[in-house]
Design a protein around this motif. Structure first.
Motif: not given
Length: 655
Positions: A19-24, A264-272, A285-293, A295-297
């Motif tokens: 789900g969105p913003m699931g466990s990282m 391993a990092a490739t798998g985690r990044l693909n999952a995110h 909707v929940f304003g988590r773009q910055r958190e998502a970005v 986490t991606f960074r």
């Protein structure tokens, strides 16, 4: 069976990344078992061993011709050198006489040089002999090219067939894995193993298999020729080999954990990325773009660091080997020149030997550089093997029971107990009976075990104790396909695949006529909105169903289940995405279509299950109340409290 993809039960272990913003969370990394994984990867190639034998034979032929080339060119050099030297000697004397004359003149070094050649005094270059040698060289190199081309062609076929088989094995494995495996894994991580890692294994085999065979054979062939020409120069050339081995081993030792970290990092990044893409609307909707970005960074930086270290460390192999090769070249050239001057060896042999020394160090350099690819490929192979080795669901009975014919639809839970976690009780000693044609509604708070009951009925999970029967037959004695073919399932989370609306509706049924499909669509009120589309039932929807509304997607999955004509219906909050007016129509349609079928309805909106024959109220995995709507309200128990809370919420919302 017509069903949407099974949803995770509320009490199941938390999924990572569904789900969105699931466990990282980052899975632990372990060192690659290079030897074991390499041996297993070779075992994967066993079905191709006959073609591998042909590839080796072609490699031997190609290398034999390549190795012959420098020696023939050395002979051409000798013809030219002998001719040039012979023209400088007085004509009419023998070589021995010319040598004696040179020694008498005090030119001992030149005399030694002439004595080591085939120069004929007064005779120039033998162009006929030179032409014959050059033609032979051309034939040799053309033949080597043809053998090498055919070897590469066959290697491509071997690798592609092997990767094809590996993909089939992984696909078959995924169908045998229990639902609990996917509950524990990030979806993007699994996809990365199935796609990126298998592709990397294929690329590694493609780039190393043929080249590795050729390189090894080249080393052996060149080594033989070097000792044949001059054992002394051969020993000089081999001085750098132990140094090369040590350097390569040390570099490989340091690059191996970096390749593990890279994939391993490739798998985690693909999952995110997969999570953020599928849940992009919710992220916004929940304003988590910055958190998502962010986490991606972070994960992108981890991948960059691991990839940079892996490629940089392994990349030092080539310059290191190049330095040693150049050092070897200088030593061979100096020693060879002294040997020519002393007449111990011909100039053509030295020229051939220098070429052989290059040919000797080049495959060693190639083999060393292949460590880069092999480390990466074996790291990916190990990730694929981990998937293939995952514990499978229990096998179907060797001699399965027969599905009752016809299926009446009597379902009984007999003293059933089940736990997702051995330490956490969930369902304990539950018994219930659903008679044929009854509608059983299951209600209760989140985490009560409602969806778990359905998962046990479908055998997505196996009961811990007790049994579940269908018309008196233990479902554990049936094959899963036989059992699930009798059940139609519609979940709250809809699932559609990329294709036409007609293909999505008929997904769970065989030999369906267009008339039957349209009849099912009309009964479930799908036909009313499909007719408004430009292409009607041939309208193509994407795999996320983005070009139809949430309610329309739910109606499509309901139509799919009804068209399958199952004996048992499972509706897990199936009308949650339907508007109020459509809900009434769907409820009426379901009332007609449920006739003669046993139906299990999981509902949070109690208004949708008033007409159920039996309502089960569950709390903490146990049935605390059961009865019809009126009786349960009159009893004033758990159901009445749930109903009152929903009614009060509705009134408060209206106020």
């Amino acid at each position: 069976m017509s069903a949407a993809a099974p949803a995770r039960p509320a009490n199941a272990p938390a999924q990572r990344g569904h789900g969105p913003m699931g466990s990282m969370g980052m899975p632990g990394e372990k060192s690659v078992n290079f030897r074991g994984s390499s041996r297993r990867l070779l075992h994967v190639l066993r079905p191709e061993r006959a073609w591998l034998g042909v590839i080796v034979v072609l490699g031997v032929a190609s290398v034999a011709l390549v190795v012959t080339g420098p020696w023939l060119l050395g002979r051409a050099t000798d013809v030219i050198f002998d001719g040039v030297l012979g023209r400088q000697l007085p004509a009419g004397v023998s070589q021995a006489q010319a040598v004696e004359g040179l020694r008498a003149q005090g030119q001992d070094q030149l005399a030694d040089l002439v004595s080591g050649t085939g120069a004929v005094p007064g005779v120039g270059i033998d162009f006929a002999a030179l032409r014959g040698i050059l033609v032979l060289v051309l034939v040799v190199y053309v033949g080597s090219f043809l053998f090498g081309w055919l070897q590469a062609r066959l290697t491509t076929g071997v690798v592609q067939r092997t990767v094809y088989t590996m993909r089939e094995e992984v696909e078959a494995k995924l169908s045998r894995l229990p639902l609990s495996y996917f509950d524990r894994q990030q979806r993007g991580e699994v996809l990365s193993r199935v796609t990126n890692d298998i592709d990397n294994v294929g690329q590694t085999m493609q780039q190393t298999l043929s080249q590795l065979i050729t390189s090894v054979l080249t080393v052996v062939g060149v080594l033989v020729m070097m000792f044949w020409i001059s054992p002394l120069l051969a020993l000089v050339a081999l001085v750098t080999v132990p140094v090369s081995v040590v350097v390569t081993a040390q570099i490989a030792k340091r690059s191996k954990p970096q390749f593990v970290a890279q994939w391993a990092a490739t798998g985690r990044l693909n999952a995110h990325i997969e999570e953020m893409y599928t849940g992009h609307a919710l992220v916004k909707v929940f304003g988590r773009q910055r958190e998502a970005v962010e986490t991606f960074r972070v994960q992108n930086d981890e991948l960059y660091d691991a990839s940079f270290k892996a490629q940089f460390i392994s990349g030092t192999i080539m310059p290191a080997m190049g330095f040693l090769a150049n050092l070897n070249y200088v030593i061979v050239a100096v020693v060879g020149g002294l040997r020519v001057a002393s007449g111990a060896i011909s100039l053509g042999d030295v020229q051939a030997f220098i070429q052989y020394s290059r040919q000797f160090t080049q495959p060693l350099t190639q083999i060393a550089s292949m460590v880069n690819l092999l480390q990466s490929g074996v790291a990916s192979a190990e990730r694929v093997f981990e998937l293939l080795d995952a514990q499978e669901q229990s096998p179907d009975p060797a001699v399965p029971a027969q599905v009752p014919a016809p299926v009446r639809g009597r379902v009984a839970f007999e003293d059933v107990s089940f736990r997702y976690d051995d330490e956490t009780p969930l369902i304990e000693h539950l018994s219930l009976v659903a008679e044929p044609g009854q509608t059983i509604a299951i209600v209760g708070p989140t985490g009560a075990g409602k969806t778990t009951l359905v998962n046990l009925l479908m055998r997505f999970y196996e009961v811990g104790s007790g049994r579940i029967t269908l018309d008196g037959v233990d479902t554990a004695t049936l094959t899963r396909d036989d059992l699930r073919s009798q059940i139609g399932m519609v979940l709250q989370d809809t699932w559609l695949f990329g294709g036409t609306i007609a293909a999505n509706i008929t997904y769970g049924a065989d030999d369906v006529t267009p008339e039957q499909m349209v009849a099912a669509a009309e009964a479930t009120h799908v036909d009313r909105f499909v007719r408004t589309l430009p292409d009607g039932y041939e309208t193509v929807i994407d795999d996320e169903g983005g070009n139809v509304s949430a309610g329309e997607k739910q109606l499509l999955t309901i139509a799919r289940a009804f068209l399958a004509d199952p004996a048992i219906l499972v509706l897990d909050e199936a009308t949650s995405s339907v508007d109020t007016r459509t809900e009434v129509l769907v409820q009426q349609a379901m009332g007609v279509l449920r006739a003669g079928r046993t139906s299990f309805v999981i509902a949070h909106r109690l208004s949708t299950i008033r007409d159920a024959d039996v309502i089960l109220v569950m709390e903490h995995g146990s049935i605390v109340e059961q009865g019809n709507h009126a009786d349960l309200l009159e009893a004033g128990g758990a159901y009445a409290r749930l109903y009152a809370s929903q009614f009060a919420a509705a009134v408060a919302s209206a106020d």
